[in-house]
Design a protein around this motif. Structure first.
Motif, PDB file in Angstrom:
ATOM      1  N   LEU A  93      25.251  -0.668   4.681  1.00 54.93           N
ATOM      2  CA  LEU A  93      24.644   0.019   5.817  1.00 54.93           C
ATOM      3  C   LEU A  93      24.186  -0.939   6.913  1.00 54.93           C
ATOM      4  CD1 LEU A  93      22.560   2.939   4.253  1.00 54.93           C
ATOM      5  CD2 LEU A  93      24.917   2.898   5.071  1.00 54.93           C
ATOM      6  N   TYR A  94      23.663  -2.094   6.535  1.00 54.35           N
ATOM      7  CA  TYR A  94      23.258  -3.050   7.565  1.00 54.35           C
ATOM      8  C   TYR A  94      24.472  -3.500   8.381  1.00 54.35           C
ATOM      9  CZ  TYR A  94      18.654  -3.420   5.397  1.00 54.35           C
ATOM     10  OH  TYR A  94      17.398  -3.141   4.913  1.00 54.35           O
ATOM     11  N   ALA A  95      25.610  -3.682   7.731  1.00 48.69           N
ATOM     12  CA  ALA A  95      26.835  -4.061   8.434  1.00 48.69           C
ATOM     13  C   ALA A  95      27.290  -2.942   9.367  1.00 48.69           C
ATOM     14  CB  ALA A  95      27.939  -4.399   7.430  1.00 48.69           C
ATOM     15  N   LEU A 137      35.391  -2.226  10.446  1.00 45.69           N
ATOM     16  CA  LEU A 137      34.564  -3.308  10.979  1.00 45.69           C
ATOM     17  C   LEU A 137      33.401  -3.627  10.052  1.00 45.69           C
ATOM     18  CD1 LEU A 137      33.660  -5.305  13.131  1.00 45.69           C
ATOM     19  CD2 LEU A 137      32.643  -3.390  14.398  1.00 45.69           C
ATOM     20  N   ALA A 138      32.740  -2.600   9.521  1.00 48.30           N
ATOM     21  CA  ALA A 138      31.613  -2.832   8.624  1.00 48.30           C
ATOM     22  C   ALA A 138      32.046  -3.568   7.367  1.00 48.30           C
ATOM     23  CB  ALA A 138      30.954  -1.505   8.255  1.00 48.30           C
ATOM     24  N   ARG A 139      33.225  -3.209   6.829  1.00 52.49           N
ATOM     25  CA  ARG A 139      33.729  -3.913   5.641  1.00 52.49           C
ATOM     26  C   ARG A 139      34.117  -5.346   5.992  1.00 52.49           C
ATOM     27  NH1 ARG A 139      31.796   0.946   5.089  1.00 52.49           N
ATOM     28  NH2 ARG A 139      32.453   2.080   3.219  1.00 52.49           N
ATOM     29  N   THR A 140      34.574  -5.555   7.225  1.00 54.18           N
ATOM     30  CA  THR A 140      34.883  -6.908   7.668  1.00 54.18           C
ATOM     31  C   THR A 140      33.620  -7.743   7.760  1.00 54.18           C
ATOM     32  OG1 THR A 140      36.758  -6.072   8.956  1.00 54.18           O
ATOM     33  CG2 THR A 140      35.949  -8.270   9.501  1.00 54.18           C
ATOM     34  N   LEU A 185      26.202   7.125  11.937  1.00 59.75           N
ATOM     35  CA  LEU A 185      25.663   8.066  10.952  1.00 59.75           C
ATOM     36  C   LEU A 185      26.750   8.520   9.982  1.00 59.75           C
ATOM     37  CD1 LEU A 185      23.385  10.255  13.277  1.00 59.75           C
ATOM     38  CD2 LEU A 185      22.633   8.589  11.562  1.00 59.75           C
ATOM     39  N   VAL A 186      27.949   8.796  10.507  1.00 59.20           N
ATOM     40  CA  VAL A 186      29.055   9.200   9.633  1.00 59.20           C
ATOM     41  C   VAL A 186      29.396   8.074   8.667  1.00 59.20           C
ATOM     42  CG1 VAL A 186      31.519   9.775   9.588  1.00 59.20           C
ATOM     43  CG2 VAL A 186      30.011  10.871  11.261  1.00 59.20           C
ATOM     44  N   ASN A 187      29.384   6.839   9.161  1.00 60.65           N
ATOM     45  CA  ASN A 187      29.718   5.703   8.302  1.00 60.65           C
ATOM     46  C   ASN A 187      28.592   5.317   7.358  1.00 60.65           C
ATOM     47  OD1 ASN A 187      32.395   3.926   8.723  1.00 60.65           O
ATOM     48  ND2 ASN A 187      31.984   5.155  10.547  1.00 60.65           N
ATOM     49  N   PHE A 213      35.595   6.497  13.728  1.00 59.55           N
ATOM     50  CA  PHE A 213      35.069   6.561  12.357  1.00 59.55           C
ATOM     51  C   PHE A 213      35.750   5.515  11.476  1.00 59.55           C
ATOM     52  CE2 PHE A 213      34.181  11.398  12.871  1.00 59.55           C
ATOM     53  CZ  PHE A 213      33.061  11.105  13.636  1.00 59.55           C
ATOM     54  N   THR A 214      37.083   5.477  11.541  1.00 56.50           N
ATOM     55  CA  THR A 214      37.818   4.536  10.690  1.00 56.50           C
ATOM     56  C   THR A 214      37.667   3.099  11.202  1.00 56.50           C
ATOM     57  OG1 THR A 214      39.815   5.064  11.962  1.00 56.50           O
ATOM     58  CG2 THR A 214      39.502   6.221   9.885  1.00 56.50           C
ATOM     59  N   ALA A 215      37.599   2.933  12.538  1.00 59.26           N
ATOM     60  CA  ALA A 215      37.433   1.577  13.090  1.00 59.26           C
ATOM     61  C   ALA A 215      36.093   0.989  12.668  1.00 59.26           C
ATOM     62  CB  ALA A 215      37.547   1.613  14.611  1.00 59.26           C
ATOM     63  N   MET A 216      35.043   1.815  12.663  1.00 57.66           N
ATOM     64  CA  MET A 216      33.742   1.290  12.246  1.00 57.66           C
ATOM     65  C   MET A 216      33.704   1.039  10.744  1.00 57.66           C
ATOM     66  SD  MET A 216      29.876   2.595  13.002  1.00 57.66           S
ATOM     67  CE  MET A 216      29.999   2.204  14.744  1.00 57.66           C
ATOM     68  N   GLN A 217      34.359   1.886   9.969  1.00 55.40           N
ATOM     69  CA  GLN A 217      34.425   1.634   8.531  1.00 55.40           C
ATOM     70  C   GLN A 217      35.120   0.302   8.267  1.00 55.40           C
ATOM     71  OE1 GLN A 217      36.479   4.627   6.225  1.00 55.40           O
ATOM     72  NE2 GLN A 217      35.915   3.720   4.270  1.00 55.40           N
TER      73      GLN A 217
END
Length: 556
Positions: free
Chosen positions: A398-400, A368-371, A200-202, A362-366
């Protein structure tokens, strides 16, 4: 804007990207962009790397540095992995393994920073293979590099979320005077809830992510310093220096003890990893070829020095190692907080460790999503057309984000069957991520096609790169071995299982379909320097990106 591009040319000593390019969308629609009227970073992203700018560049120096620091989460990650060196070799393992392994990790970090400065795209080191390896080798090398990086990032996120759940429930247990002790099922359930919160934060825009990230580093440093001072001031029965720096006490069952002592490297490598997380947000950083490597190198130096000192503090005040390893909370550092600072201080600093590790997630998911977005842009992943979509409101993938949430929870569900499997997730994080860095680093040394960016190590570069690869090979051998003997189902190191599973899947996917369409990261477009065209805003896009579509030159 044209002046910014000229400044970038002077900085990087490369040809300027001017003129007009045509960006092709998923349904064949085209959009013409004038490079002279984009920001300097976006102009280079289009002109040099062949990628459409879709993110807003909100991150500056402080927020980029804070992001790089947060990915290690020093205070909390030491808290969740301190048991490894204690089991391996006692106090001396905790102290000296950090100093020795940290030096190797710093070589990897500086090597990564050098590559990020030269090739600042959100694909990270995966993208650099297209510039460092011979053309015929690019698809296969970048394919394996990308899949190792995805595995490492998912495992890192999953293990961090599991650690966050452990810390939160340890604080609850401490607050109840240990009348409440969480079960594995409870930890898994809390982990799932925390992972959804991270998603949700991401789902917020880059603007809000930058604002939250900016303040993190100040909070982290404040907690690290105040906790260290409080522990030293309140502990009445500190160990002496001889014990802290020379005591060897292995309970791992390995012989000789000197070999068992080496398992202490795991705590360091799990903390000091994911160096290229900052690379994955370079398309959200202004002037990324300078700010990103600066943040990576300084953040890892802070983690290296701060971690070494914090481990020394913990060893001075920990009391009997056997007693904290048998803590009913199963969190040795939280038990140290409780023993030295009492219930109030123990709960406070354990909760602080929880908040810090949540910033890690939070930063790890950000990252990962950009990856996932970047790899899908190059059609590396299945269903790439889905993960590459950019939400028009938040201008984020968002899907990522939510496929990352799914896999982080799914991996941790194996903990319902075996805690040893969760330990394997911790182990495979460092192995997969570090090899996804060392493959491009090795390509840089072997093929000699590297063009330095503004941040580089000059004549020391080759030696640092070589040591980074040698060190990674050495610790990989250690990290795939069981940390406890005799080996059984509950003491097996399942890292090798996770690693083999992702490599087998990547190989099958490659031979079935991948090699038919995957040609590696997008190749640089040729820009007509005399062309002119329509002005479009390049600060962000509200549409979708068509994976595999290259930027086209518009005839003059």
């Amino acid at each position: 804007m044209a002046e910014n591009i000229r400044d970038l040319e002077d900085l990087r000593q490369r040809k300027k990207s001017v003129g007009t390019v045509e960006l092709q969308g998923p349904n064949g629609q085209t959009r013409t962009v004038n490079l002279q009227e984009l920001s300097a970073a976006d102009a280079e992203l289009v002109g040099k790397f062949g990628y459409k700018p879709v993110f807003k560049r909100e991150f500056g120096y402080l927020s980029t540095f804070s992001f790089a620091v947060s990915i290690s989460g020093l205070f909390s990650t030491v808290a969740t992995t301190f048991s490894y060196p204690l089991y391996a070799g006692g106090a001396s393992s905790a102290v000296w393994c950090w100093l020795i392994s940290g030096a190797g990790c710093m070589c990897i970090a500086c090597s990564v920073a050098e590559l990020v400065s030269a090739y600042p795209t959100c694909g990270g080191l995966y993208y650099t293979v297209s510039r460092l390896a011979p053309k015929n080798w690019v698809p296969s090398i970048s394919w394996i590099t990308g899949w190792l990086n995805v595995l490492g990032q998912i495992a890192g996120l999953a293990s961090s979320e599991y650690g966050a759940a452990q810390l939160l429930l340890a604080a609850a247990s401490m607050g109840s005077d240990f009348t409440y002790l969480p079960t594995t099922g409870t930890i898994i359930g809390v982990m799932a809830g925390l992972t959804v919160i991270t998603g949700l934060v991401n789902s917020l825009s880059t603007y809000w992510m930058e604002k939250m990230t900016k303040t993190y580093v100040l909070f982290h440093i404040a907690i690290l310093v105040t906790c260290s001072i409080a522990l030293l001031a309140k502990c009445d029965n500190r160990h002496n220096a001889k014990y802290v720096f020379t005591d060897v006490d292995s309970t791992s069952g390995w012989s000789p003890v000197g070999f068992a002592w080496l398992f202490g490297f795991l705590s360091v490598s799990w903390t000091m990893t994911d160096y290229d997380a900052t690379a994955h947000i370079t398309e959200e950083i202004s002037n990324p070829e300078v700010k990103a490597p600066w943040a990576i190198s300084l953040a890892m130096a802070f983690t290296y020095i701060g971690g070494f000192l914090f481990n020394i503090v913990l060893c001075f005040v920990m009391g009997d190692p056997a007693s904290i390893l048998e803590s009913p909370m199963e969190q040795p550092v939280a038990q140290i907080f409780y023993n030295v600072l009492g219930k109030g201080g123990g709960v406070f600093f354990t909760v602080c460790a929880f908040f810090i590790i949540k910033f890690v997630t939070f930063t790890a998911m950000q990252s990962l999503a950009r990856t996932v977005f970047a790899f899908s842009r190059d059609r590396l992943l299945p269903f790439s057309h889905v993960w590459v979509r950019i939400n028009p409101t938040t201008q984020t993938p968002l899907y990522a984000v939510w496929i990352s949430v799914f896999w982080a929870i799914a991996i941790n569900l194996i903990g319902l069957g075996s805690y040893a499997a969760i330990a394997g997730v911790f182990n495979v994080t460092a192995i997969a991520l570090d090899w996804s860095y060392c493959i491009p680093i090795a390509c840089k040394m072997i093929f000699g096609q590297f063009e330095p960016g503004p941040w580089h190590m000059g004549r020391f570069s080759f030696a640092v790169n070589a040591y980074a690869c040698i060190w990674t090979l050495f610790v990989t051998i250690i990290f795939i071995l069981p940390t406890v003997r005799p080996v059984g189902g509950d003491t097996m190191n399942y890292a090798i299982v996770f690693l083999a599973a992702i490599l087998v899947f990547a190989a099958i996917f490659w031979y079935l379909t991948g090699k038919k369409f995957y040609t590696g990261p997008l190749i640089e477009a040729d820009i007509d320097e005399n062309a002119s065209g329509d002005l479009k805003d390049g600060s962000g896009s509200s549409g979708e990106y068509a994976p595999g579509k290259e930027v086209k030159e518009v005839p003059s």
